[in-house]
Design a protein around this motif. Structure first.
Motif, short mmCIF file in Angstrom:
data_model
loop_
_atom_site.label_atom_id
_atom_site.label_comp_id
_atom_site.label_asym_id
_atom_site.label_seq_id
_atom_site.Cartn_x
_atom_site.Cartn_y
_atom_site.Cartn_z
N TYR A 54 0.88 -1.16 0.00
CA TYR A 54 0.00 0.00 0.00
C TYR A 54 0.92 1.22 0.00
N PHE A 109 2.50 1.19 3.55
CA PHE A 109 2.68 -0.08 4.27
C PHE A 109 3.04 -1.19 3.27
N ASN A 148 -0.99 -3.03 16.52
CA ASN A 148 -1.92 -2.37 15.59
C ASN A 148 -1.15 -1.98 14.33
N GLY A 149 -1.73 -2.29 13.19
CA GLY A 149 -1.12 -1.89 11.91
C GLY A 149 0.04 -2.76 11.47
N ALA A 150 0.30 -3.87 12.17
CA ALA A 150 1.44 -4.73 11.80
C ALA A 150 1.18 -5.51 10.51
N GLY A 151 -0.10 -5.69 10.16
CA GLY A 151 -0.41 -6.39 8.90
C GLY A 151 -1.20 -7.67 9.06
N LYS A 152 -1.83 -7.87 10.21
CA LYS A 152 -2.57 -9.13 10.45
C LYS A 152 -3.78 -9.24 9.51
N THR A 153 -4.62 -8.20 9.52
CA THR A 153 -5.83 -8.27 8.69
C THR A 153 -5.46 -8.38 7.21
N THR A 154 -4.46 -7.61 6.80
CA THR A 154 -4.04 -7.66 5.39
C THR A 154 -3.59 -9.08 5.04
N GLU A 201 -9.61 -11.29 15.01
CA GLU A 201 -9.98 -10.77 16.32
C GLU A 201 -11.36 -11.21 16.80
N HIS A 211 -5.27 -9.42 20.02
CA HIS A 211 -4.35 -8.62 20.82
C HIS A 211 -4.29 -9.15 22.24
N1 LIG Z 1 -6.88 -0.69 1.62
C1 LIG Z 1 -5.81 -0.12 2.17
N2 LIG Z 1 -5.20 0.92 1.57
C2 LIG Z 1 -4.10 1.49 2.11
N3 LIG Z 1 -3.53 1.09 3.28
C3 LIG Z 1 -4.10 0.05 3.92
C4 LIG Z 1 -5.27 -0.60 3.40
N4 LIG Z 1 -5.60 -1.60 4.26
C5 LIG Z 1 -4.71 -1.55 5.26
N5 LIG Z 1 -3.81 -0.58 5.06
C6 LIG Z 1 -2.67 -0.23 5.92
O1 LIG Z 1 -1.90 -1.41 6.11
C7 LIG Z 1 -1.36 -1.44 7.43
C8 LIG Z 1 -1.68 -2.79 8.06
O2 LIG Z 1 -3.08 -2.82 8.34
P1 LIG Z 1 -3.78 -4.12 8.94
O3 LIG Z 1 -5.22 -3.81 9.06
O4 LIG Z 1 -3.39 -5.30 8.13
O5 LIG Z 1 -3.08 -4.22 10.36
P2 LIG Z 1 -3.50 -5.08 11.63
O6 LIG Z 1 -2.25 -5.76 12.12
O7 LIG Z 1 -4.66 -5.95 11.32
O8 LIG Z 1 -3.92 -3.93 12.63
P3 LIG Z 1 -4.99 -3.92 13.86
O9 LIG Z 1 -4.41 -4.79 14.92
O10 LIG Z 1 -5.01 -2.48 14.27
O11 LIG Z 1 -6.30 -4.41 13.33
C9 LIG Z 1 -1.92 -0.25 8.17
O12 LIG Z 1 -0.95 0.76 8.17
C10 LIG Z 1 -3.11 0.17 7.33
O13 LIG Z 1 -3.31 1.55 7.38
#
Ligand SMILES: Nc1ncnc2c1ncn2[C@@H]1O[C@H](COP(=O)(O)OP(=O)(O)OP(=O)(O)O)[C@@H](O)[C@H]1O
Length: 285
Positions: free
Chosen positions: A17, A20, A41-47, A158, A191
């Motif tokens: 992204y 990221f 938070n924001g480490a990339g789990k959901t992605t 989560e 978390h």
């Molecule tokens: N569609 C998108 N476009 C741009 N950036 C994105 C998009 N989706 C996620 N990101 C960025 O990717 C990074 C990782 O996000 P992600 O949701 O994977 O983290 P996470 O580990 O699941 O966080 P959390 O624990 O807060 O849910 C974040 O910086 C987020 O802003």
């Protein structure tokens, strides 16, 4: 673990992204196990989880479920897995029964008897609207749906967030029952590291888009010790092996690798848990 069989293999996933990057993410899930996915938070789990099920399109890398590539066998794979990003919090005005009637049409192996049993076990009423359910009940309803089409892998983002300790404990018991009765394997992000202390077999830890570790939980936790003492005990030798050293009110705390314990004699050295490991690793420069 008996009968190790790889049912999910993620290799070198990359996704960029603007601000990221997911970098060469790889992990494997064995049949009959619960894997906890942790990271800040924001480490990339959901992605990562969304990339696995093709809800996010990765730039490079591969994901195989049961030896089949998600990009070429998506519908076949999706009959055999279930994924949920948050609890059921859509169609708030609809009755559970109405949502279920739509949901079940997608699954060849829908098992009405199993579904009815789960509703009873989770004390859910089909005539209720989603908006009438508490957060915990929504998670349970999502699980009832997931478990009633004989999904072999549950991927949950989560699932326990926002639940009180008793509801979380109930959900974790359901996870272990499901895995112990060999119905499914589970990969879930959280978390709440104490949830993983209770039920995870494997841990995958992601930091800044990169997998730091993906291994058996017990051996990972056992590979660290927590050290604490007064600042005058923090020798140069200790400084060279300590991870994420933190000073508070004249006392220090940090992690060392268990194999370094003999170099930290005369220092209070205790078993670590996932939370303390994560805190100190994240503090490391
Ligand atoms: N569609 C998108 N476009 C741009 N950036 C994105 C998009 N989706 C996620 N990101 C960025 O990717 C990074 C990782 O996000 P992600 O949701 O994977 O983290 P996470 O580990 O699941 O966080 P959390 O624990 O807060 O849910 C974040 O910086 C987020 O802003």
């Amino acid at each position: 673990m008996e009968n190790k069989r790889e049912i999910l293999s993620v290799k070198d996933l990359n996704k960029s992204y603007d601000a990221f990057k997911l970098k060469n993410v790889s992990l494997t899930l064995q049949a009959g196990s619960i894997m906890g996915f942790i990271g800040r938070n924001g480490a990339g789990k959901t992605t990562t989880l969304k990339s696995m099920v093709n809800l996010v399109h990765s730039d490079t890398g591969s994901v195989e479920f049961f030896g089949m590539d998600i990009k070429t066998h998506e519908s076949e794979i999706k009959q055999r897995i279930s994924f949920a990003f948050g609890g059921v919090d859509y169609y708030l005005q609809k009755k559970l029964g109405t949502i279920t009637n739509v949901y079940k049409r997608f699954y060849d192996q829908w098992d009405e008897k199993a579904y009815e049993d789960y509703l009873k076990q989770f004390e859910l009423n089909s005539d209720k609207n989603v908006k009438e359910l508490s957060q915990g009940m929504r998670v349970k309803y999502g699980l009832a749906l997931a478990l009633s089409h004989h999904a072999e892998i549950l991927i949950l983002d989560e699932p326990t967030s926002g639940l009180d300790p008793v509801s979380r404990d109930e959900i974790l018991n359901i996870f272990t029952d499901v895995v112990d009765s060999k119905q499914a394997s589970i990969l879930f992000s959280t978390h709440i590291t104490s949830d993983l202390d209770k039920c995870a077999d494997e841990i995958t830890y992601i930091k800044n888009g990169e997998i730091l570790v993906s291994e058996e939980k017990d051996s990972f936790v056992d590979s660290y010790r927590l050290v604490e003492g007064s600042m005058d005990q923090l020798t140069e030798a200790l400084k060279s092996i300590i991870i994420g050293c933190h000073e508070r009110r004249g006392e220090f705390s940090g992690l060392i690798k268990s194999k370094d314990c003999e170099n930290a004699q005369d220092i209070k050295c205790s078993p670590a848990d996932l939370e303390s490991i994560m805190i100190h690793i994240e503090r490391r420069a």
